[in-house]
Write an enzyme that holds these catalytic residues in place. Structure first.
Site, PDB file in Angstrom:
ATOM      1  N   GLU A 297      47.576  54.732  85.457  1.00 51.83           N
ATOM      2  CA  GLU A 297      47.714  53.711  86.497  1.00 51.83           C
ATOM      3  C   GLU A 297      48.228  52.389  85.941  1.00 51.83           C
ATOM      4  O   GLU A 297      47.675  51.322  86.214  1.00 51.83           O
ATOM      5  CB  GLU A 297      46.371  53.502  87.221  1.00 51.83           C
ATOM      6  CG  GLU A 297      45.858  54.786  87.840  1.00 51.83           C
ATOM      7  CD  GLU A 297      44.616  54.623  88.689  1.00 51.83           C
ATOM      8  OE1 GLU A 297      43.820  53.722  88.387  1.00 51.83           O
ATOM      9  OE2 GLU A 297      44.451  55.419  89.635  1.00 51.83           O
ATOM     10  N   ASP A 375      39.614  61.954  92.269  1.00 55.59           N
ATOM     11  CA  ASP A 375      39.081  60.594  92.172  1.00 55.59           C
ATOM     12  C   ASP A 375      37.910  60.366  93.117  1.00 55.59           C
ATOM     13  O   ASP A 375      38.074  59.680  94.127  1.00 55.59           O
ATOM     14  CB  ASP A 375      40.214  59.598  92.475  1.00 55.59           C
ATOM     15  CG  ASP A 375      39.883  58.185  92.019  1.00 55.59           C
ATOM     16  OD1 ASP A 375      38.911  58.025  91.258  1.00 55.59           O
ATOM     17  OD2 ASP A 375      40.601  57.247  92.418  1.00 55.59           O
ATOM     18  N   GLU A 403      33.229  53.731  96.440  1.00 57.46           N
ATOM     19  CA  GLU A 403      34.634  53.362  96.675  1.00 57.46           C
ATOM     20  C   GLU A 403      35.265  54.129  97.840  1.00 57.46           C
ATOM     21  O   GLU A 403      35.906  53.539  98.698  1.00 57.46           O
ATOM     22  CB  GLU A 403      35.425  53.602  95.391  1.00 57.46           C
ATOM     23  CG  GLU A 403      36.909  53.341  95.553  1.00 57.46           C
ATOM     24  CD  GLU A 403      37.714  53.636  94.295  1.00 57.46           C
ATOM     25  OE1 GLU A 403      37.121  53.867  93.227  1.00 57.46           O
ATOM     26  OE2 GLU A 403      38.955  53.628  94.395  1.00 57.46           O
TER      27      GLU A 403
END
Ligand code: GCV
Length: 835
Positions: A297, A375, A403
């Site tokens: 990332e 993820d 998240e």
């Protein structure tokens, strides 16, 4: 007026803000067995104030006073005191008091707890263990448990870490509990009070290390002043048996150190890291180690120089080894991909990058692997990397911070999700190979191993942003110590410690919590399609289209007739072949793939029949209705506890659950509308896109309001909302009520944007019946949005409104800042109708 003592006697605690978490030591009545079993003295076997054994003595004193009002003296190094708690290490006891009988050999950090009436022995293998034993005994006392016990408890694994994704400017990546307790303005904060309070909570759940800065690391943490600050932080954690670790930015030698390269094999780079490491250990001699996110990332890594990931990990491993440190190297390494290539698959990345490096890592390197291959989605299969490294230590990475799971604005008790992974049998070499036995090092005989959780507490007094989300932090610690523990039993310890011993409180919060992850999965992404949040923006509300047509590889491959990722070896990406034979065979075939992961592994028609007998699309529709309905029940269940929970926490949680009831409906409708629109297949039960009790805002009489096409379209009822024409003049939307006269709950769906605090007022025949302000960005924990979308979509409800057919319902919206008082629809709900 009632005295505090009287309130305590009734079991109603005084107002509480959550700061003490599960370490409240709330008052309990004490008579009979309790009186005779309460020790009168605490003996600690270490007089150094900063030692965990000393801290254990202080904590025991606070606990006995708090729970049973008993003042107990702390003395040191006396052996034969009657009616006492004696706490220390086994060695300290032997040295001061002589032989210990009946205590088995303890493992590192383990403890022995022995209670006989008012005589209690707490012995740790080390000081940390002694502190854990003290917290264990206190947990019993605080739950009114006076049973005589005599047992040893040892950790499943040496690595029981937490990670904070805190940035130097004080913000926290994916943090929902306010700004950092560690950093502000590029530096370590001066006042470390909250750090000490965090240390206490973490020690009580047996966490032994904390990485304090974001894995997307900023090299300026390495400047001497900041390293001095790290030293101060470590001094605060040390008395609680917790070591500090640091995340590194791989390019630091160049970006911060001024070298021309950050090649991990370059002599000047190695020397630079050596020098930095010496500076770190000079200030923190027991630094736990480094955590590294590289080639991921946008983070720099060894691939820049065609070096391997093991070259990078070993560089750091060699530096920290002389000091006893370890390197947690993250397996979260992947590249951007192309969806038009049928075999491209981000889920394959970790095995592709790491498998061939097995055995190449120094023995103080641990590969930190997210529980699933993508993820932290609402459901994933276990990462196949766990079954591909046999000569490398591993740790599982979990997320306490929610998240992709409602960002603490939704109640989601996540531990049962973690359990699906920890208890999964990967059948390596056709032998039992539970993930929990692999990561703790038992299955492949590794000395190192364990777990790390991204926690992200902030300065909010609730720590994580909401009271109920703290069950996840508590459960994480318990599972890190013993991943075989039962998640409901863990939860119930947490409930008793957090909210008291009332049976109804226990049963109700248990039921809500245990229903919460299944419900969240039902009203977000089903059958292994992932959470379906907006992955390009906040990761909070619904936006299924955002998964596809980009390089991030969280694809659903949904089109008009089909959906799902074909990850088979026969026709797809080949991912299923990364598992050991038995598991690969199970996932390769549609017949043996469990329904809840069907779309993770297979690309099928919406009309494909599941094992349950339903079609995929009907399962989506039904689940979304079931999940949202369950969430409505959370509020009712919580409200049944009024008077049994202190007002401050009762109201706070109530407000969050009320919000969740509305947002679960936003989720339900958005996902159902999206797939109905795409597939054209109607809901057999005729609920989707059919809302007989709604009045769309765009169909009302508008004055000062105009229509607005919402994007994504499915996050507005009928895809259209209304916004005020000007930013500073009120708008009015009015309508004649077309429904039969009667009593209804009035629901209003609106959008609460970041950037302003609009005010809305609702009138019935010019009589004001309700009003509210768009200030949820100041109240709820999730990331706010500046748009009208699935993140900002909110529902407010006014109960028991009496209306007559033909009455005029009017809403006046006053815009504020950049928030144009947006409205989507109103619904008049007869008793029992959710809409
Ligand atoms: C810290 C996901 C998150 C990022 C996070 C990353 C990681 O992509 O959205 O915020 O970065 O995972 O785990 O490194």
């Amino acid at each position: 007026m009632w005295s505090l003592g009287f309130l305590a006697f009734l079991g109603v605690a005084a107002a509480e803000d959550g700061l003490n978490g599960w370490l409240r030591y709330a008052s309990l009545p004490c008579s009979g067995q309790c009186r005779s079993n309460l020790p009168s003295t605490i003996v600690t076997l270490n007089t150094t104030k900063t030692s965990p054994v000393y801290v254990a003595g202080t904590e025991l004193k606070i606990g006995l006073k708090g729970v049973y009002g008993k003042n107990v003296q702390v003395t040191h190094n006396k052996c034969k005191v009657s009616s006492s708690i004696i706490v220390g290490t086994i060695d300290q006891y032997r040295r001061s008091c002589g032989a210990v009988n009946g205590v088995p050999d303890l493992e590192e950090d383990g403890f022995w707890l022995n209670t006989k009436g008012d005589n209690v022995q707490i012995f740790g293998q080390n000081e940390r263990g002694a502190l854990y034993g003290a917290f264990e005994y206190l947990s019993m006392l605080a739950q009114g448990n006076f049973s005589e016990v005599s047992y040893a408890s040892n950790p499943s694994a040496p690595i029981r870490w937490v990670n904070q994704w805190d940035n130097m400017d004080g913000s926290i990546e994916r943090g929902y509990g306010g700004p950092s307790i560690f950093f502000n303005n590029g530096q370590i904060v001066q006042d470390l009070t909250r750090v000490a309070e965090y240390a206490r909570l973490l020690a009580s759940i047996r966490i032994n290390a904390v990485v304090i800065n974001n894995v997307n690391a900023n090299a300026t943490l390495l400047d001497p002043t900041n390293l001095d600050g790290v030293g101060r932080v470590a001094d605060i954690f040390r008395p609680y048996g917790i070591q500090v670790g640091l995340s590194l930015n791989f390019a630091s030698p160049q970006t911060y150190g001024g070298l021309s390269t950050f090649d991990p094999l370059d002599a000047s780079v190695i020397e630079w890291w050596s020098n930095i490491t010496a500076q770190v250990y000079e200030r923190v001699p027991d630094m736990a180690g480094y955590l590294v996110k590289a080639d991921s990332e946008g983070q720099p890594g060894p691939q820049t120089y065609n070096r391997t990931l093991s070259d990078a990990a070993n560089l750091f491993a060699k530096e920290v080894k002389p000091y006893g440190g370890i390197v947690m190297y993250r397996a979260f390494v992947y590249n951007q991909l192309n969806e038009s290539i049928w075999t491209d698959d981000r889920a394959k990345a970790a095995v592709n990058f790491f498998k061939d490096l097995d055995g190449e890592f120094e023995d103080n390197v641990v590969i930190q692997i997210k529980f699933g291959p993508i993820d932290f989605q609402v459901r994933e299969p276990a990462s196949p990397l766990f079954a591909n490294l046999f000569n490398t230590s591993m740790a599982i990475e979990l997320q306490v911070t929610q998240e992709y799971l409602g960002q603490q604005s939704h109640l989601v008790y996540v531990a049962p999700l973690w359990k699906t992974i920890l208890d999964f049998d990967l059948r390596v070499d056709h032998q039992p190979s539970l993930v929990r036995d692999i990561v703790t090092g038992k299955r492949f005989n590794r000395k190192l191993g364990g777990s790390a959780a991204v926690v992200n507490v902030g300065t909010n007094t609730t720590w994580l942003g909401s009271h109920l989300s703290m069950s996840n932090l508590y459960a994480y610690g318990r599972l890190a110590w013993n991943p075989a523990d039962d998640t409901q039993e863990i939860l119930q310890d947490w409930i008793r410690l957090t909210f008291g011993l009332d049976r109804k409180v226990l049963d109700t919060i248990t039921r809500m919590s245990m229903e919460s992850w299944p419900a969240y999965e039902q009203y977000s992404g089903n059958l292994g399609i992932q959470t379906l949040t907006d992955i390009l923006y906040t990761h909070y509300g619904p936006n299924p289209a955002s998964q596809d047509n980009n390089g991030w590889g969280q694809w659903t491959r949904a089109d008009q007739t089909t959906i799902g990722m074909d990850r088979t070896v026969a026709n797809g990406t080949g991912y299923s072949g990364q598992y050991p034979d038995e598991i690969a065979a199970m996932y390769e075939s549609i017949e043996s793939t469990p329904d809840d992961l069907l779309l993770w592994f297979h690309h099928v028609n919406y009309t494909h029949r599941l094992h349950s007998g339903k079609t995929v699309i009907q399962h989506f529709y039904d689940s979304h209705y079931t999940g949202a309905e369950t969430a409505q029940g959370f509020l009712e269940q919580w409200e049944s506890l009024q008077g049994k929970i202190d007002t401050e926490r009762y109201n706070h949680v109530r407000h969050f659950l009320d919000y969740q009831t509305g947002h679960s409906i936003v989720w339900r409708d958005a996902i159902n509308n999206f797939y109905y629109n795409l597939s054209g297949i109607p809901d057999q039960a005729k609920r989707v896109n059919h809302h007989p009790w709604r009045i769309e805002a765009e169909s009302m009489k508008l004055d000062g309001y105009k229509t607005y096409n919402v994007s994504p379209f499915e996050t507005a009822s009928g895809s259209v909302a209304i916004v005020t024409i000007s930013n500073n003049t009120a708008g009015t939307a009015s309508t004649k009520i077309p429904f039969p006269s009667g009593t209804y709950d009035l629901a209003v769906n609106y959008y609460d944007l970041f950037g302003g605090q609009s005010q809305w007022k609702v009138y019935l025949n010019d009589r004001k019946i309700g009003q509210w302000t768009g200030n949820s960005e100041d109240i709820f924990s999730h990331t706010p949005s500046i748009y009208l979308d699935g993140h900002s979509a909110t529902r407010i409800k006014f109960r028991n409104v009496k209306v007559r057919r033909g009455d005029i319902l009017k809403i006046v919206g006053m815009p504020n800042g950049t928030e144009p008082a947006p409205l989507d629809y109103v619904a008049l709900l007869p008793a029992g109708i959710i809409d």
